[in-house]
Motif scaffolding. Structure first.
Motif, PDB file in Angstrom:
ATOM      1  N   TYR B  61      42.986 -10.904 -75.064  1.00 55.34           N
ATOM      2  CA  TYR B  61      43.138 -10.023 -76.228  1.00 55.34           C
ATOM      3  C   TYR B  61      42.973  -8.555 -75.848  1.00 55.34           C
ATOM      4  O   TYR B  61      43.610  -7.678 -76.419  1.00 55.34           O
ATOM      5  N   LEU B  62      42.130  -8.339 -74.840  1.00 61.30           N
ATOM      6  CA  LEU B  62      41.999  -6.963 -74.363  1.00 61.30           C
ATOM      7  C   LEU B  62      43.325  -6.490 -73.758  1.00 61.30           C
ATOM      8  O   LEU B  62      43.772  -5.359 -73.982  1.00 61.30           O
ATOM      9  N   GLU B  63      43.954  -7.412 -73.045  1.00 58.34           N
ATOM     10  CA  GLU B  63      45.249  -7.079 -72.429  1.00 58.34           C
ATOM     11  C   GLU B  63      46.315  -6.891 -73.508  1.00 58.34           C
ATOM     12  O   GLU B  63      47.158  -5.998 -73.405  1.00 58.34           O
ATOM     13  N   VAL B  64      46.262  -7.733 -74.528  1.00 56.74           N
ATOM     14  CA  VAL B  64      47.210  -7.596 -75.644  1.00 56.74           C
ATOM     15  C   VAL B  64      47.037  -6.219 -76.276  1.00 56.74           C
ATOM     16  O   VAL B  64      48.006  -5.505 -76.516  1.00 56.74           O
ATOM     17  N   TRP B  65      45.812  -5.871 -76.500  1.00 56.60           N
ATOM     18  CA  TRP B  65      45.504  -4.577 -77.148  1.00 56.60           C
ATOM     19  C   TRP B  65      46.026  -3.411 -76.299  1.00 56.60           C
ATOM     20  O   TRP B  65      46.600  -2.465 -76.814  1.00 56.60           O
ATOM     21  N   ARG B  66      45.835  -3.533 -74.997  1.00 57.24           N
ATOM     22  CA  ARG B  66      46.261  -2.449 -74.107  1.00 57.24           C
ATOM     23  C   ARG B  66      47.761  -2.417 -73.857  1.00 57.24           C
ATOM     24  O   ARG B  66      48.342  -1.362 -73.674  1.00 57.24           O
ATOM     25  N   LYS B  67      48.342  -3.600 -73.828  1.00 59.83           N
ATOM     26  CA  LYS B  67      49.749  -3.652 -73.422  1.00 59.83           C
ATOM     27  C   LYS B  67      50.715  -3.850 -74.578  1.00 59.83           C
ATOM     28  O   LYS B  67      51.905  -4.054 -74.355  1.00 59.83           O
ATOM     29  N   VAL B  68      50.169  -3.843 -75.794  1.00 58.15           N
ATOM     30  CA  VAL B  68      51.014  -4.202 -76.930  1.00 58.15           C
ATOM     31  C   VAL B  68      52.241  -3.291 -77.050  1.00 58.15           C
ATOM     32  O   VAL B  68      53.304  -3.725 -77.496  1.00 58.15           O
ATOM     33  N   SER B  69      52.085  -2.053 -76.626  1.00 59.78           N
ATOM     34  CA  SER B  69      53.226  -1.133 -76.747  1.00 59.78           C
ATOM     35  C   SER B  69      54.365  -1.562 -75.823  1.00 59.78           C
ATOM     36  O   SER B  69      55.501  -1.119 -75.974  1.00 59.78           O
ATOM     37  N   ARG B  70      54.035  -2.395 -74.856  1.00 58.89           N
ATOM     38  CA  ARG B  70      55.080  -2.826 -73.926  1.00 58.89           C
ATOM     39  C   ARG B  70      55.735  -4.132 -74.374  1.00 58.89           C
ATOM     40  O   ARG B  70      56.632  -4.626 -73.704  1.00 58.89           O
ATOM     41  N   TYR B  71      55.239  -4.659 -75.483  1.00 61.60           N
ATOM     42  CA  TYR B  71      55.857  -5.884 -75.991  1.00 61.60           C
ATOM     43  C   TYR B  71      57.285  -5.573 -76.464  1.00 61.60           C
ATOM     44  O   TYR B  71      57.523  -4.575 -77.135  1.00 61.60           O
TER      45      TYR B  71
END
Lengths: 338, 200
Positions: B61-71
């Protein structure tokens, strides 16, 4: 790998069962634009993405959410999060293929999600295609740069090789030139030697012909013919004296080779114990040789090495006792007319 | 805990992620609610214990939070993206374990298919989720055991076909065939289910 082998590996790829090298081979094949493999991959990826739904759900501990929400550091939201819309930046190259998932019905739809329906794959296909293009383009650009770099490297290497080859060839050329010069010198020398040899050969030929003249003793006709060909050979006619009025003869001689050839006809038979003797007369007679007349009317005498009679003007044949005499003692039978 | 919404895990709206990108705490909380059960289930299945699964989810979830803009929505649904993240982080942990000589015990918690005949629906699950879950469960359960096993080893334990062949002491060709046949059958089953759904 053939196309068939690669296509066969698509379901294994989706399940995550390929080795690293096989995975890379298939990804390269997909990037090359194989439509059928791409289509197959989308379907299998959709299946793979659904597999966890088949597991019995396990609810996470309630404390987990609080931990995660607390741990989440808003400051860590990077600048990339500042955009207002979900930016269509790519995921890491290669990772995107893991994200193919059938799009589902919008949230407000309470009916069964047709997400997994075959028709809805088309929506994914469109989105996937856009992503595919971007990713492919980037990969292609990267691979182009790599190819260019590789070809530049290759060209440099080739150039260096060519330079080295050119240097080698120049060296070889210089060597060849030296060798050629050497050969030319040798040729000149050989030519000189050849001329010398030819001169020697000519000399030998002359000597041989002279020896040949000598050797033809066995055949008086040849000897006569040879003697006749010598331009400076002198001819002297002899006439019979009162002792033999019918007789006649002639004499050929070459002062250089000191050869004398006497031909006589109608000389009387020389009696036993006697011999004819030829004389060259200058101040005093010099014996040239002896010969006998047995039967027949012609006789000849060949003397190979006659005493010098360069200045002799008169020649005579007398009948002498056997073996001849140092000075004429008998009757003269033939006498030169000059 | 937030009030359950009618959102299904399988149909998380991509606009929710857009809100997360903007730093919307509420949106992130919703995202967690919609996805955490599925991701936790997956993590437990792969890692074999809940404690490590919980640790893994914190990372994810930490990675999701950090990388969400790259989704990128073009590349799949939000949940598929999160499943992939969870899977790859779990496989990282499995490999780290393997290098430490750890013996996996995760198979104790059940196979790929639903072991309970009809699990009680989670309070967050919609009817759509339940139907989908049932369909996939049925499709998986319809596979021969050997095919299920081979796919499970690849998918949940991150083993390559070569490693699976060694683990099962089976010829490599056999293992490949099992995975291929299994995946193809799953595809057919789910396609049929999708078409039937359309007809309803």
């Amino acid at each position: 790998m053939t196309h068939e082998e690669l296509e066969e590996s698509v379901p294994l790829y989706a399940a995550g069962a390929l080795d690293r090298s096989e995975r890379q081979a298939l990804e390269a094949h997909l990037l090359s634009g194989c439509v059928s493999c791409h289509a197959a991959l989308k379907e299998f990826q959709s299946v793979a993405a659904l597999l966890p739904l088949a597991l019995s759900p396990i609810t996470p501990p309630p404390s987990l959410k609080a931990t995660i929400m607390a741990e989440r550091n808003p400051a860590s939201i990077p600048a990339e999060a500042a955009t207002h819309e979900p930016v269509k930046q790519s995921l890491e190259p290669g990772e995107w293929m893991n994200h193919l998932f059938p799009p589902v019905a919008p949230a407000q739809s309470s009916s069964l999600p047709w997400a997994l329906g075959f028709a809805t794959f088309l929506v994914v296909a469109v989105g996937g295609y856009v992503a595919w293009s971007v990713s492919t383009e980037r990969s292609v650009t990267t691979s182009n740069i790599q190819q260019l770099e590789a070809s530049l490297k290759e060209t440099s290497t080739k150039f260096a090789n060519l330079q080295r080859e050119a240097g080698d060839q120049a060296k070889a050329l210089a060597e060849l030139r030296n060798e050629l010069q050497q050969r030319t010198d040798e040729t000149a020398e050989t030519k000189e030697q050849l001329t010398q040899r030819e001169a020697e050969l000519e000399e030998i030929r002359v000597q041989l012909s002279q020896r040949g003249n000598t050797r033809t003793v066995e055949t008086p006709q040849d000897e006569l013919a040879t003697l006749l060909r010598i331009p400076n050979a002198k001819t002297v006619s002899l006439a019979g004296s009162d002792m033999a009025k019918q007789a006649a003869g002639f004499l050929l001689y070459d002062s250089r080779t000191q050869k004398v050839w006497l031909y006589s006809v109608n000389l009387p038979e020389s009696p036993a114990g006697t011999t004819y003797q030829l004389w060259a007369i200058h101040d005093k007679p010099v014996s040239i040789g002896t010969f006998n007349m047995d039967s027949g009317k012609a006789a000849h005498l060949l003397v190979k090495k006659a005493p010098s009679f360069v200045d002799a003007k008169t020649f005579a044949v007398s009948l002498e006792p056997s073996g001849g005499r140092p000075q004429p003692t008998g009757q003269i039978y033939l006498l030169s007319q000059s | 805990m937030d009030t359950p919404s009618p959102h299904a895990t399988s149909i998380i709206d991509p606009t929710l992620l857009a809100r997360v990108v903007k730093g919307d705490q509420q949106a992130f909380s919703q995202l967690y609610d919609y996805s955490s059960t599925l991701l936790f289930t997956l993590a437990v299945r792969m890692l074999g214990n809940r404690e490590e699964a919980a640790e893994l989810l914190q990372d994810v979830y930490l990675e999701v939070w950090r990388k969400v803009s790259r989704y990128d929505v073009g590349r799949g649904t939000p949940i598929a993206w999160m499943i992939t993240l969870t899977k790859s982080r779990a496989i990282d942990r499995l490999r780290a374990r393997a290098s430490r000589g750890y013996r996996a015990t995760n198979s104790l918690e059940g196979g790929m298919a639903t072991q309970v005949a009809d699990p009680a629906p989670s309070p967050l699950e919609t009817q759509a989720d339940q139907e989908l879950r049932t369909a996939i469960g049925a499709a998986v359960a319809g596979l021969p055991q050997s095919q299920q096993q081979a796919i499970e080893l690849a998918y949940y334990e991150g083993l390559s076909h070569t490693e699976i062949a060694t683990r099962l002491n089976q010829p490599l060709g056999t293992v490949k065939t099992r995975i291929k046949l299994g995946m193809s059958k799953l595809r057919e089953s789910l396609q049929q289910w999708g078409h039937q759904g359309e007809l309803q």
